[in-house]
Design an enzyme around this catalytic site. Structure first.
Site, mmCIF file in Angstrom:
data_model
loop_
_atom_site.group_PDB
_atom_site.id
_atom_site.type_symbol
_atom_site.label_atom_id
_atom_site.label_comp_id
_atom_site.label_asym_id
_atom_site.label_seq_id
_atom_site.Cartn_x
_atom_site.Cartn_y
_atom_site.Cartn_z
ATOM 1 N N HIS A 140 -3.915 -4.665 -0.392
ATOM 2 C CA HIS A 140 -3.587 -5.393 1.348
ATOM 3 C C HIS A 140 -3.061 -6.726 0.862
ATOM 4 O O HIS A 140 -4.590 -6.982 1.257
ATOM 5 C CB HIS A 140 -3.988 -4.689 1.878
ATOM 6 C CG HIS A 140 -3.656 -3.214 2.449
ATOM 7 N ND1 HIS A 140 -2.923 -3.016 3.307
ATOM 8 C CD2 HIS A 140 -4.721 -1.927 2.435
ATOM 9 C CE1 HIS A 140 -3.146 -2.219 3.856
ATOM 10 N NE2 HIS A 140 -3.870 -1.629 2.848
ATOM 11 N N GLU A 150 -2.423 -9.220 2.880
ATOM 12 C CA GLU A 150 -2.683 -9.790 4.568
ATOM 13 C C GLU A 150 -4.033 -9.334 4.579
ATOM 14 O O GLU A 150 -4.940 -10.271 5.185
ATOM 15 C CB GLU A 150 -2.217 -8.175 5.249
ATOM 16 C CG GLU A 150 -2.434 -7.574 6.183
ATOM 17 C CD GLU A 150 -2.145 -6.182 4.759
ATOM 18 O OE1 GLU A 150 -2.329 -5.090 4.824
ATOM 19 O OE2 GLU A 150 -1.043 -6.378 3.728
ATOM 20 N N CYS A 208 1.105 -1.307 0.185
ATOM 21 C CA CYS A 208 -0.170 0.054 -0.058
ATOM 22 C C CYS A 208 0.656 1.435 -0.114
ATOM 23 O O CYS A 208 1.675 1.155 -0.926
ATOM 24 C CB CYS A 208 -1.244 0.557 1.450
ATOM 25 S SG CYS A 208 -2.491 1.522 0.884
#
Length: 222
Positions: free
Chosen positions: A204, A206, A91
């Site tokens: 993102h 994750e 990001c």
């Protein structure tokens, strides 16, 4: 996602994985995503730890001006530029790999010098009436056969939260990096970038379910 096997866990613990401690990012979700794959991970800004790592992550939240200030205060600007092993910016961490950013707090008019590891500037998204920030799930179009996107099905969704982005670019001829995946929100922009051992993703991973976990796994196995 199924838990990694014991055999994989034993292998993975031999690789030194480091999240660079920028002081401006909530690194817990990144750390947990890596650990779920069976890897041990350190969070550090110690030059000896960072330069000895096999894989590195550079997460970021907030604005480019705040993030670059934190990197400078922690003597991380020159350190990140010394890294020779694969590094993944996430990001804002990806945007910091660019040469400059328009993102200066609420102003958005000043130009913020960044790490200049990719020959691209970060600009406010021209959303054409769509709301900003760009927040939610989008598909991406990756470069054919790029190892970062191995075993990720076409049409997979990734989670984005941002108002600024790199344009689509390709400066491989002068070794200044290139877009390796695109997406569109009002305009096409870079969803992933690479210059040598430096990689970045605007989304993102994750927070992107199985597709994101696979991308992190692919990066760790580069």
């Amino acid at each position: 996602m199924t838990a990694p096997s014991i055999a994989n866990t034993i292998t993975n613990t031999k690789q030194r994985v480091v999240i660079i401690d920028t002081g401006c990012a909530n690194v817990s979700s990144v750390r947990f995503a890596i650990e779920r794959l069976g890897y041990q991970v350190q969070i550090s800004k110690d030059p000896q730890v960072v330069l000895a790592a096999d894989k590195l992550f550079l997460p970021g939240v907030g604005t480019a001006s705040e993030a670059m200030h934190n990197l400078e205060q922690r003597d991380l600007v020159s350190l990140v530029k010394q890294v020779t092993k694969p590094l993944l910016g996430i990001c804002l961490g990806m945007q910091l790999l660019g040469k400059e950013s328009q993102e200066h707090g609420q102003n958005g008019n000043d130009i913020i010098p960044c790490l200049a590891l990719c020959d691209a500037s970060v600009e406010k998204i021209q959303a054409k009436g769509l709301p900003l920030p760009h927040m939610g799930w989008n598909t991406i179009t990756p470069e054919d056969n790029h190892p970062l996107f191995k075993d990720i099905p076409a049409g997979s969704y990734f989670y984005f939260v941002h108002s600024y982005a790199m344009p689509v670019f390709d400066h491989r001829d002068n070794q200044s990096g290139a877009t390796i995946a695109t997406t569109e929100y009002g305009q096409p922009f870079t969803a992933a970038v690479q210059n040598g051992n430096y990689y970045g993703v605007q989304f993102h991973p994750e927070r992107s379910s199985k597709a994101g976990a696979q991308l992190i796994k692919n990066f760790l196995e580069l």
